[in-house]
Design an enzyme around this catalytic site. Sequence first.
Site: not given
Length: 421
Positions: A224, A323, A340, A358
């Site tokens: 990315n 994750d 973030f 999370k």
Amino acid sequence: MIRSLDAVPGTVDRPLEGKKILLGVSGGIAAYKTPELVRRMRDLGADIRVVMTANAHHFVTPTSLQAVSGQPVRTDLWDHAAEAAMGHIELARWADVLLIAPASADLLARLALGRADDLLTTLRLATRAPVLIAPAMNHVMWLHPATQRNVATLVGDGNTVIPPDSGAQACGETGPGRLPAAETLAAAVLATLQPPRQMLAGRRVLVTAGPTREAIDPVRYVSNHSSGKQGYALARAARRAGANVTLVSGPVTLPEPAGITTIKVTSALDMQRAVQAHATDCDVFIGVAAVADYRPATPADQKIKKLPGRSGELVLTLTENPDIIAGVAALRPRPFVVGFAAETQSALANARDKRLRKGMDLIVVNDVARGDIGFNAAENDVTLIWDAGERHLPKSGKDAISDQIIEQIAALLASESRSTS
Ligand code: CTP
């Protein structure tokens, strides 16, 4: 963080009283504003000496700067009379701070290379004082990758770069590149001269930054656009606040920050391993990395060939990555977890939900649909969300935003230890 000039109790009128400021002026149109800058800083009590580059004369005269500073202005490294009065090494030692404003694109390049080919660049290398650099130039020159690369190098070397303002430019165009107001520059000088508040002294902070790369075959990958700038800025801000910082970084082109242990990784699985090795002995975990959510399920050992006769489609099967931040949040005991979220729609609602999902203590959200902030940009505009509050930090340079995020983390940590003690 750039504090307001009147925020210092007892020094409201002359907060720069007795401070020795060396002002370096280079050759850009904004140099015509420097007499006003000198006047403003003298009004605040500073003692100022000015050094000009050879090209600065085209935009402002030494006579004007001599008149407003009340001191001879130096331009030449080889001026025997000036060297006899106060040699350049003495001048470098004299300064409490070196402020370079405006810094032209050419000067940024010379500074980034570490050159000492005139008086100002020599002084920058010879001084132990903090260096503040305020670039100002045409917006296309400012946004050029070469200029941005030089700025990143200068920040990595420990200089503070004050980002230029956006607006109408002398060339008739509009964009980022204007020299900030004298008030803003004076406030940056003041913030630098005040001893940094060691809000995270004795704390261990682990930061992830940059993208991850997920191999398709030995020469191709999925990734990315993350530049790593925000994560690196946060690692530096935590260091400024006194923390012992470890940075786990995906592949980026930024220089390794001074005073920080940097661990370079490539894939999400590499990043997870590095984080797991350090997460149990940190007090704060800040996940800024743009971790790839999926990776190719079976990366090919050899380069995938474009085979004749294939149907025109190649199907790539992806499998989910772990994750990383949720893993850290599930540890017991666990550090204070900051994440973030770069969102393109319903930013706040999605971020509130992501924070809970999370297990984060604090989430920092930016709305990347705007295009001018976040990924790959020099600036950011974020909202902080935690269990008992939300706070918007308006658009500003990633360093200034990071100082404010660190202040908020330190405040929440302090209230957490008060409530558990
Ligand atoms: N993150 C992580 N590990 C992952 C994915 C994300 O640690 N495998 C962290 C990031 O570092 C960031 C936060 O999670 O702090 C949010 O990442 P984001 O990609 O926005 O979250 P996703 O779970 O991917 O949510 P979605 O794609 O649904 O927006």
